[in-house]
Structure formats: C-alpha cells, structure tokens
Design a protein around this motif. Structure first.
Motif, PDB file in Angstrom:
ATOM      1  N   PHE A 105       0.893  -1.224   0.008  1.00  0.00           N
ATOM      2  CA  PHE A 105       0.074   0.053   0.127  1.00  0.00           C
ATOM      3  C   PHE A 105       0.825   1.340  -0.099  1.00  0.00           C
ATOM      4  O   PHE A 105       2.031   1.136   0.010  1.00  0.00           O
ATOM      5  N   THR A 107       0.243   5.595   1.241  1.00  0.00           N
ATOM      6  CA  THR A 107      -0.614   6.719   1.591  1.00  0.00           C
ATOM      7  C   THR A 107      -0.218   7.981   0.830  1.00  0.00           C
ATOM      8  O   THR A 107       0.780   8.210   0.392  1.00  0.00           O
ATOM      9  N   TYR A 108      -1.261   8.814   0.755  1.00  0.00           N
ATOM     10  CA  TYR A 108      -1.339  10.012  -0.260  1.00  0.00           C
ATOM     11  C   TYR A 108      -1.922  11.188   0.632  1.00  0.00           C
ATOM     12  O   TYR A 108      -2.585  10.940   1.281  1.00  0.00           O
ATOM     13  N   ALA A 110      -4.418  12.797   0.696  1.00  0.00           N
ATOM     14  CA  ALA A 110      -5.914  13.212  -0.058  1.00  0.00           C
ATOM     15  C   ALA A 110      -6.469  14.652   0.222  1.00  0.00           C
ATOM     16  O   ALA A 110      -7.285  14.789  -0.461  1.00  0.00           O
ATOM     17  N   LYS A 114      -7.596  16.513  -2.946  1.00  0.00           N
ATOM     18  CA  LYS A 114      -9.267  16.966  -3.183  1.00  0.00           C
ATOM     19  C   LYS A 114      -9.532  18.185  -3.093  1.00  0.00           C
ATOM     20  O   LYS A 114     -10.373  18.800  -3.598  1.00  0.00           O
ATOM     21  N   GLU A 137      -5.258   9.857  -9.103  1.00  0.00           N
ATOM     22  CA  GLU A 137      -4.984   9.672  -7.588  1.00  0.00           C
ATOM     23  C   GLU A 137      -6.069   9.357  -6.833  1.00  0.00           C
ATOM     24  O   GLU A 137      -6.343   8.536  -6.187  1.00  0.00           O
ATOM     25  N   THR A 140      -8.721   6.355  -7.977  1.00  0.00           N
ATOM     26  CA  THR A 140      -8.052   5.319  -7.806  1.00  0.00           C
ATOM     27  C   THR A 140      -8.609   4.376  -6.696  1.00  0.00           C
ATOM     28  O   THR A 140      -8.642   5.171  -5.675  1.00  0.00           O
ATOM     29  N   SER A 141      -9.123   3.096  -6.926  1.00  0.00           N
ATOM     30  CA  SER A 141      -9.493   2.521  -5.779  1.00  0.00           C
ATOM     31  C   SER A 141      -8.360   2.220  -4.547  1.00  0.00           C
ATOM     32  O   SER A 141      -7.189   2.341  -4.664  1.00  0.00           O
ATOM     33  N   SER A 142      -9.245   2.499  -3.498  1.00  0.00           N
ATOM     34  CA  SER A 142      -8.281   2.613  -2.118  1.00  0.00           C
ATOM     35  C   SER A 142      -7.859   1.202  -1.780  1.00  0.00           C
ATOM     36  O   SER A 142      -8.239   0.325  -2.141  1.00  0.00           O
ATOM     37  N   TYR A 143      -6.646   1.146  -0.833  1.00  0.00           N
ATOM     38  CA  TYR A 143      -6.342   0.166  -0.329  1.00  0.00           C
ATOM     39  C   TYR A 143      -7.485  -0.451   0.588  1.00  0.00           C
ATOM     40  O   TYR A 143      -7.815   0.078   1.670  1.00  0.00           O
ATOM     41  N   SER A 144      -7.671  -1.663   0.633  1.00  0.00           N
ATOM     42  CA  SER A 144      -8.647  -2.581   1.308  1.00  0.00           C
ATOM     43  C   SER A 144      -7.971  -3.147   2.713  1.00  0.00           C
ATOM     44  O   SER A 144      -8.934  -3.562   3.672  1.00  0.00           O
TER      45      SER A 144
END
Length: 352
Positions: A105, A107-108, A110, A114, A137, A140-144
């Motif tokens: 994973f 992190t950004y 966000a 946004k 970015e 894109t689907s987030s980490y689950s």
C-alpha cells in the motif's frame, strides 16, 4: 588564540581514514603543495570525503542485509538514506540506513489533493496535466487492507530474518533494527516504512519525489512524512555541477562541529540546508580555501538576519530550518564561532 591545527588534522584523519590507508596520489600531491601551512592542511583534510574503501564496506554491509531480507519477504522495496548516499559522511566506520518499504500500500495527501480539485482558485494554479494526475490519484481504488497491521507484520518478519542471520541484532528500538556485520565491521539500521505521496510527488510522477512514513512498533503508528530521496538527488546533482564543492562545504561544517569543545546540536539535515542555500555563483569556481569565507558569511548572515534565518528551507523545500527555533539558532552561533576562528587564522596565513 590559534587552534592546534596539527591535532585537529589528526582527529579528522582518524575519523575519515581510521585504518590509515594511503591517500590517493592526487590528493597526497595536493597536500604536498600546502604542507607549509597547518591551517590550510586542516581545511583541506576537513573537506575531504571518507576513503572509498570504507564507504564501499558500509554499502556492502547494507547489500548483505538486503539480500537476507529479500529472499524471505514479499511485496517490499529497498532504498538507502543518510549521508553515506551523498558521500558527506565524515566517519570511515559509518552506519548505513536500509529502508524496508511495504509495497502492499501507499498513503497520499488526500485532503490537499481533493481540496485543489474542488476549489477553482487553487485548481487554476496547476497545469491540466497535473490536474489529471491528481484526479487519477483521487479516483483510484483505495487500499482495502490494514496498513498498520501490514507494517507490524513486516517489522516482525524482518526481525525474525535478521535474528537468524546475525549474532548481533538489536530489535529493541521502536523505529529500527540494528545489526552488526562483524566481518565488515559495520552497523546497519533497518527501518520499516511505507510510501507517502504529497501533491508535489503526485504531479511529478513520484520517483525521487516520494516520501516515506516510518513505522514505530512501540506505538504501532506511522510517523510524519520524510522525503530523503529528493534531498539526496539534489545534493548529488548540485555537487556535480560545482565539481564537489557543495559536499566539501558540508563536510567542513560537520568536522568543525565534531571538533568543537562545545556541544553543537545541529543535524546533517540542518547543515545540508545551510550549505545548499548558498548561491552556486558565489562558489562554483573557488579553490578549497576560498570556500571558508563563503561558509563563514553564510553562517553570519543567518545568525544576524532574522528574515534569512526564518526563511531558510530544507533541501527538499518542505521545512523551515530555523523558523520559531531560537535554540537551534543559538547552536548555529556556536558553529559560527568555530568557523570564524578558522577564517581568522586563514587570513593571517594567506591573502583572501
């Protein structure tokens, strides 16, 4: 009162060349031309890099650790950080930092990304191509999975591998594992981390712009983002542009700090920023001893000009070094005193 430069020179020699290897011929010849002056000899030695043989062993120790880990671990990336990677370390037996970064994973930033996309006044300050990268970015689907659990598992698995591979392995530190390679006589700090991308990283296609967050096993948390790779890149590039002069100045300040009778609480991060801030045009064609007044006037300007001190940025341009930090500025004044003494003795020896 003049410093004991013969003693100081031997102190630096002992750090950068602890086994007393013969210096390369070109450097020995250069010292021969200035041997009439103890202060010149000291300055030149204090600007010299560690002998390549010692640095090679530090990097080899890191590569051996990396080899043990990558044979067992999955979904990890390895990167080095620290002054060894810029050849601005001043100790032959230098530790090296091996970052073991989870690739499961990242992190950004966000909130900031946004906010830029949502507010026209902010959005208008970016090129369309940059906006596209931010949109990608965000969308894109987030980490689950569980980021902290993955980091904890990576730390645990790294400890298991290293305890099995090294007789001397300290796993008690919250942010790193320290091993000792007895054959190479080097320590390696293994740091568990994850990738972190701020807006600058995203719009510049990541790479050396990426940050990291270090895992703390004691608090089971991630630290604030650091950006070591961009700083390494900038220092190496600027030093190449100036034929090594930037790194000479950094080493000189580090050795001046180390040789002081006072405790000077300034980090490599701080010293890098101080030297990087100097305009290239002020030193790119100077001889080694002419760099001393350049360094002196830079330190004096920071110590006496509040605007300059408050606006001096780190090499990665993300952090103010002295703003709201009078204690750190007091430490810089101690370092200025050391450099001023050397500058004064230099002026009495040679016209400068």
């Amino acid at each position: 009162m003049a410093k004991n430069y013969r003693q100081l020179t031997e102190s630096v020699r002992g750090r950068i060349n602890p086994e007393n290897f013969a210096f390369e011929k070109s450097f020995s010849d250069e010292l021969g031309t200035i041997s009439y002056s103890e202060v010149l000899t000291y300055i030149r030695i204090a600007m010299k890099g560690v002998e390549p043989e010692y640095t090679r062993k530090s990097k080899e120790a890191g590569e051996r650790v990396k080899g043990h880990l990558e044979r067992t671990l999955d979904n990890v990336a390895f990167k080095y950080q620290g002054s060894v990677m810029t050849d601005t370390h001043i100790k032959g037996y230098s530790d090296i930092d091996l970052l073991t970064i989870s690739d499961k994973f990242y992190t950004y930033d966000a909130n900031n990304a946004k906010d830029i996309l949502a507010k026209p006044e902010r959005r208008s300050k970016y090129y369309p191509s940059s906006i596209q990268k931010l949109e990608y970015e965000v969308n894109t689907s987030s980490y689950s999975g569980s980021a902290l659990d993955d980091l904890r598992n990576l730390r645990r698995d790294s400890e298991i591998v290293l305890l099995d591979s090294y007789d001397i392995c300290d796993t008690t530190k919250p942010k790193s594992i320290k091993i000792t390679n007895k054959s190479l006589r080097r320590d390696v700090d293994i740091v568990i981390a994850n990738w972190y991308d701020d807006v600058r990283s995203i719009i510049n296609d990541k790479g050396d712009y990426r940050g990291i967050q270090v895992y703390n096993k004691e608090t089971h948390s991630k630290g604030n983002a650091d950006y070591p790779f961009f700083s390494i890149k900038r220092i190496n590039e600027r030093s190449s542009e100036t034929n090594g002069r930037l790194k000479k100045m950094i080493r000189f300040l580090k050795n001046s700090k180390e040789n002081s009778n006072h405790d000077i609480d300034l980090s490599s991060f701080d010293i890098n920023a101080i030297c990087y801030d100097i305009k290239v045009s002020e030193y790119q064609n100077l001889s080694f001893y002419e760099l001393v007044p350049v360094i002196y006037y830079q330190l004096k300007a920071i110590c006496t000009n509040n605007d300059k001190a408050n606006n001096l940025l780190s090499v990665d341009e993300r952090e103010y070094i002295f703003r709201y930090n009078s204690l750190k500025l007091d430490n810089l004044k101690k370092l200025l005193s050391e450099v001023e003494s050397i500058f004064t003795d230099l002026k009495s020896t040679i016209r400068i």
